[in-house]
Scaffold this motif. Structure first.
Motif, PDB file in Angstrom:
ATOM      1  N   HIS B  23       0.825  -1.210   0.000  1.00  0.00           N
ATOM      2  CA  HIS B  23       0.000   0.000   0.000  1.00  0.00           C
ATOM      3  C   HIS B  23       0.859   1.260   0.000  1.00  0.00           C
ATOM      4  CE1 HIS B  23      -3.294  -2.742   1.798  1.00  0.00           C
ATOM      5  NE2 HIS B  23      -3.452  -2.623   0.491  1.00  0.00           N
ATOM      6  N   ALA B  24       1.951   1.233   0.723  1.00  0.00           N
ATOM      7  CA  ALA B  24       2.813   2.419   0.784  1.00  0.00           C
ATOM      8  C   ALA B  24       3.417   2.698  -0.593  1.00  0.00           C
ATOM      9  CB  ALA B  24       3.907   2.221   1.816  1.00  0.00           C
ATOM     10  N   LEU B  25       3.835   1.652  -1.311  1.00  0.00           N
ATOM     11  CA  LEU B  25       4.390   1.863  -2.659  1.00  0.00           C
ATOM     12  C   LEU B  25       3.311   2.427  -3.578  1.00  0.00           C
ATOM     13  CD1 LEU B  25       6.624  -1.323  -3.114  1.00  0.00           C
ATOM     14  CD2 LEU B  25       7.410   1.038  -2.944  1.00  0.00           C
ATOM     15  N   ASP B  26       2.096   1.895  -3.458  1.00  0.00           N
ATOM     16  CA  ASP B  26       0.991   2.399  -4.271  1.00  0.00           C
ATOM     17  C   ASP B  26       0.746   3.883  -3.973  1.00  0.00           C
ATOM     18  OD1 ASP B  26      -0.966   1.479  -6.250  1.00  0.00           O
ATOM     19  OD2 ASP B  26      -2.432   2.105  -4.753  1.00  0.00           O
ATOM     20  N   ASN B  27       0.737   4.223  -2.695  1.00  0.00           N
ATOM     21  CA  ASN B  27       0.511   5.622  -2.309  1.00  0.00           C
ATOM     22  C   ASN B  27       1.621   6.541  -2.809  1.00  0.00           C
ATOM     23  OD1 ASN B  27      -1.849   4.938  -1.013  1.00  0.00           O
ATOM     24  ND2 ASN B  27      -0.893   4.780   1.018  1.00  0.00           N
ATOM     25  N   LEU B  28       2.813   6.003  -2.960  1.00  0.00           N
ATOM     26  CA  LEU B  28       3.931   6.807  -3.473  1.00  0.00           C
ATOM     27  C   LEU B  28       3.884   6.938  -4.996  1.00  0.00           C
ATOM     28  CD1 LEU B  28       6.913   5.507  -1.291  1.00  0.00           C
ATOM     29  CD2 LEU B  28       6.011   7.837  -1.328  1.00  0.00           C
TER      30      LEU B  28
END
Lengths: 76, 76
Positions: B23-28
């Motif tokens: 999720h963090a990679l997606d948000n970035l």
């Protein structure tokens, strides 16, 4: 496409988890352990066409703390 | 002699750390990440003559939780 990112502490950075492993192995009777260093591995499933530069950016922006950690990228 | 032990969660075991990374990679803005799984890597400096059976015993007794984790041993 799969990629594996291996993240390890830079030489010289204190590694309490590694030290704990070293002592625990010694206490269990494994006398031949001279050092242990702990790190992380992250396996990514990526869309085809994800570039090496993208994976490198993921490492620098999120996965690794480049002040104290090295990272290595392998495509599988 | 050096050995590297890579410990990963077995398929089907929930991996909240991997999900958080995903999720963090997606948000970035890295939209091509389909899945991420987190694991550990332990690098051991061993006395010469340490057998494969010894390293396997270290994994089973301390390094990996074989109920939920797989491990892979590489000599370097």
């Amino acid at each position: 496409m799969k990629a594996r990112v291996t993240i390890t502490l830079k030489p010289g950075v204190l590694d309490p988890q590694g030290k704990a492993i070293e002592h625990a192995l010694d206490n269990l009777g494994f006398s031949g352990v001279e050092a242990a260093r702990a790190g992380k591995v992250i396996e990514l499933d990526l869309a085809d066409g994800t570039s090496d530069a993208d994976i490198d950016a993921m490492c620098r922006k999120l996965l690794a703390n480049t002040v104290i950690e090295n990272y290595r990228i392998e495509r599988l």
